[in-house]
Scaffold this active site. Sequence first.
Site, short mmCIF file in Angstrom:
data_model
loop_
_atom_site.label_atom_id
_atom_site.label_comp_id
_atom_site.label_asym_id
_atom_site.label_seq_id
_atom_site.Cartn_x
_atom_site.Cartn_y
_atom_site.Cartn_z
N SER A 77 0.82 -1.22 0.00
CA SER A 77 0.00 0.00 0.00
C SER A 77 0.85 1.26 0.00
CB SER A 77 -0.91 0.01 1.23
OG SER A 77 -1.68 -1.16 1.30
N1 SAH Z 1 -0.48 -5.27 4.07
C1 SAH Z 1 0.22 -5.49 2.82
C2 SAH Z 1 -0.64 -5.11 1.64
C3 SAH Z 1 -0.82 -6.27 0.76
S1 SAH Z 1 -2.09 -6.16 -0.45
C4 SAH Z 1 1.57 -4.82 2.81
O1 SAH Z 1 1.87 -4.07 3.74
O2 SAH Z 1 2.37 -5.07 1.90
C5 SAH Z 1 -3.30 -7.27 0.23
C6 SAH Z 1 -2.89 -8.69 0.44
O3 SAH Z 1 -4.05 -9.41 0.89
C7 SAH Z 1 -2.40 -9.43 -0.80
O4 SAH Z 1 -1.11 -9.92 -0.58
C8 SAH Z 1 -3.42 -10.56 -0.97
O5 SAH Z 1 -2.84 -11.75 -1.46
C9 SAH Z 1 -3.95 -10.73 0.44
N2 SAH Z 1 -5.26 -11.36 0.58
C10 SAH Z 1 -6.36 -11.22 -0.22
N3 SAH Z 1 -7.38 -11.96 0.25
C11 SAH Z 1 -6.93 -12.57 1.38
C12 SAH Z 1 -7.51 -13.48 2.33
N4 SAH Z 1 -8.77 -13.93 2.20
N5 SAH Z 1 -6.76 -13.90 3.36
C13 SAH Z 1 -5.48 -13.49 3.50
N6 SAH Z 1 -4.86 -12.65 2.64
C14 SAH Z 1 -5.59 -12.19 1.60
#
Ligand code: SAH
Length: 225
Positions: A77
């Site tokens: 993000s």
């Molecule tokens: N917090 C992260 C942002 C990652 S983007 C950072 O600081 O880099 C969101 C993430 O959520 C992605 O990696 C995606 O694979 C994950 N995601 C999506 N649906 C999910 C679920 N049901 N359970 C766990 N992770 C999930």
Amino acid sequence: MIIIFSIMWKYSFPQTDKYVAERNEMVRSQIAGRGITNSETLRAMRKVPRHLFVPEQYINEAYNDYPLSIGYGQTISQPYIVAYMTEVARPNSKKKTLEIGTGSGYQAAILAEIVDTVYTIEIVPELANESAARLKKLGYKNIIVKSGDGYNGWAEHSPFDIILVTAAANEIPKPLIDQLAENGRLVIPVGGPGGIQELMLLVKKNGRIEKKRLSFVRFVPFKRL
Ligand code: SAH
């Protein structure tokens, strides 16, 4: 003598110096400059080396004002969003936190600088493995990464004082609401992939949920296994 010392210093830690300066500038202009005031959030954003959470080819863009691709169709993000979600969650050293969507591990690291423990779940196994290795290398002992679908939360470690979801869901997963502690705060983007998404704050008070809409946002979709 001082000149020689400062030259030696510069060449001993050239990278470190560069990124520390970029990080301070990021916090000044993008974070504090846009109204984030929580001192612990600002401290964590100044400390965590964001450039070590992005793919090598984007290292020079790590402190820029936008999200970056981390592979597998996912993103780290934008710095401001990470800081905003952290501040809204009201973190402190006593709080137990659950994050859904580990991604790069950056948001987990920011939280771990402030709270007691961070449990974090990532649905893409490769990202879960990569971020677990990265966080270990950086010395974070209070972050526990699990590979899997975060929809059902992590009952065995519940209740959580803070639950932060970093992928946009069409509806708020009920297990997450159930696993929220009294006075606990759940921050989650709600809405479909292409459409309008709103960041919501849910607070549990006397067992009841108070909902608040915070702002319009854009996150990658919440997936199911
Ligand atoms: N917090 C992260 C942002 C990652 S983007 C950072 O600081 O880099 C969101 C993430 O959520 C992605 O990696 C995606 O694979 C994950 N995601 C999506 N649906 C999910 C679920 N049901 N359970 C766990 N992770 C999930």
